[in-house]
Design a protein around this motif. Structure first.
Motif, PDB file in Angstrom:
ATOM      1  N   TRP A  69       0.847  -1.197   0.000  1.00 23.52           N
ATOM      2  CA  TRP A  69       0.000   0.000   0.000  1.00 23.52           C
ATOM      3  C   TRP A  69       0.875   1.237   0.000  1.00 23.52           C
ATOM      4  O   TRP A  69       1.676   1.448   0.914  1.00 23.52           O
ATOM      5  CB  TRP A  69      -0.919  -0.003   1.221  1.00 23.52           C
ATOM      6  N   SER A  71       0.737   4.489   0.866  1.00 22.25           N
ATOM      7  CA  SER A  71      -0.120   5.417   1.620  1.00 22.25           C
ATOM      8  C   SER A  71       0.421   6.833   1.664  1.00 22.25           C
ATOM      9  O   SER A  71      -0.228   7.730   2.184  1.00 22.25           O
ATOM     10  CB  SER A  71      -0.286   4.900   3.053  1.00 22.25           C
ATOM     11  N   ASN A  78      -5.170  -0.053   5.499  1.00 22.30           N
ATOM     12  CA  ASN A  78      -4.676  -0.580   4.231  1.00 22.30           C
ATOM     13  C   ASN A  78      -5.806  -1.348   3.519  1.00 22.30           C
ATOM     14  O   ASN A  78      -6.258  -2.379   4.016  1.00 22.30           O
ATOM     15  CB  ASN A  78      -3.483  -1.512   4.490  1.00 22.30           C
ATOM     16  N   GLY A  81      -4.770  -4.968   2.797  1.00 20.10           N
ATOM     17  CA  GLY A  81      -4.087  -5.584   3.932  1.00 20.10           C
ATOM     18  C   GLY A  81      -4.529  -6.989   4.299  1.00 20.10           C
ATOM     19  O   GLY A  81      -4.067  -7.527   5.306  1.00 20.10           O
TER      20      GLY A  81
END
Length: 202
Positions: A69, A71, A78, A81
């Motif tokens: 991810w 970010s 996430n 995730g």
């Protein structure tokens, strides 16, 4: 006047020579048939192994990306995730964000599964979808085949969670299609999850 004895090969000698020649020809023909059969088996086994190896290599490459991810340092959960193992291990769903230095967007949710056709011949398949279409039972038209039944029929695809190494265990069993001596292949491997997504077995 003396008569000369005729020289040449008698009928008996000719028959014996033909018999020996025929036996030698049969022996050579048998060796040739065995050699050609062995080569055909090796070709079938090599093609089956190459197909399964290519599929497993793709799975390994993809699962190492699973959970990534980008970010940009921002807070939040996430969206990639989790990995989901479903259908008694015959389907695995995962996702990952666009790699760095690549344009954002595109389908970021994926899955692998074992699909049986009407003749019960198994195929390995991969799904690329948006989040709404990210399902193990997505329409068949959305899946891409990774294996070909004319090269090898997949008998088993099973994903398992390996908690000790934070990895995914993969088991694949396959055999060559009818039309010659059957060759079988059984592979078990483990793929480490680099981005450490959570694994959920359903």
């Amino acid at each position: 006047m003396l008569l000369r004895r005729a020289s040449g090969i008698s009928l008996l000698e000719l028959l014996v020579g033909m018999t020996i020649g025929l036996l030698l020809l049969l022996a050579v023909s048998g060796l040739l048939v065995n050699l050609l059969g062995s080569q055909a088996r090796e070709r079938r086994q090599i093609r089956l192994g190459a197909m399964v190896d290519a599929s497993l290599s793709l799975m390994a490459m993809e699962l190492r990306r699973a959970g990534y991810w980008d970010s940009d340092g921002g807070a939040g959960t996430n969206p990639y995730g989790r990995i989901y193992i479903e259908q008694s291990g015959r389907c695995l769903r995962y996702g990952y964000d666009t790699p760095p230095n690549q344009p954002k967007g595109g389908q970021r949710y994926f899955a692998f599964r074992l699909k049986l056709d009407d003749a019960q011949r198994g195929r390995l398949q991969r799904l690329s979808a948006d989040e709404a279409g990210w399902k193990c039972d997505a329409a068949d038209a959305k899946w891409d085949d990774l294996s070909k039944p004319d090269i090898g029929i997949i008998d088993t695809l099973r994903f398992t969670e390996d908690r000790s190494d934070h990895a995914i265990g993969v088991e694949v069993a396959a055999h060559t299609p009818p039309g010659g001596e059957e060759e079988k292949l059984d592979i078990r491997t483990s793929i480490a999850l680099r981005n450490r997504p959570a694994v959920e077995v359903r």
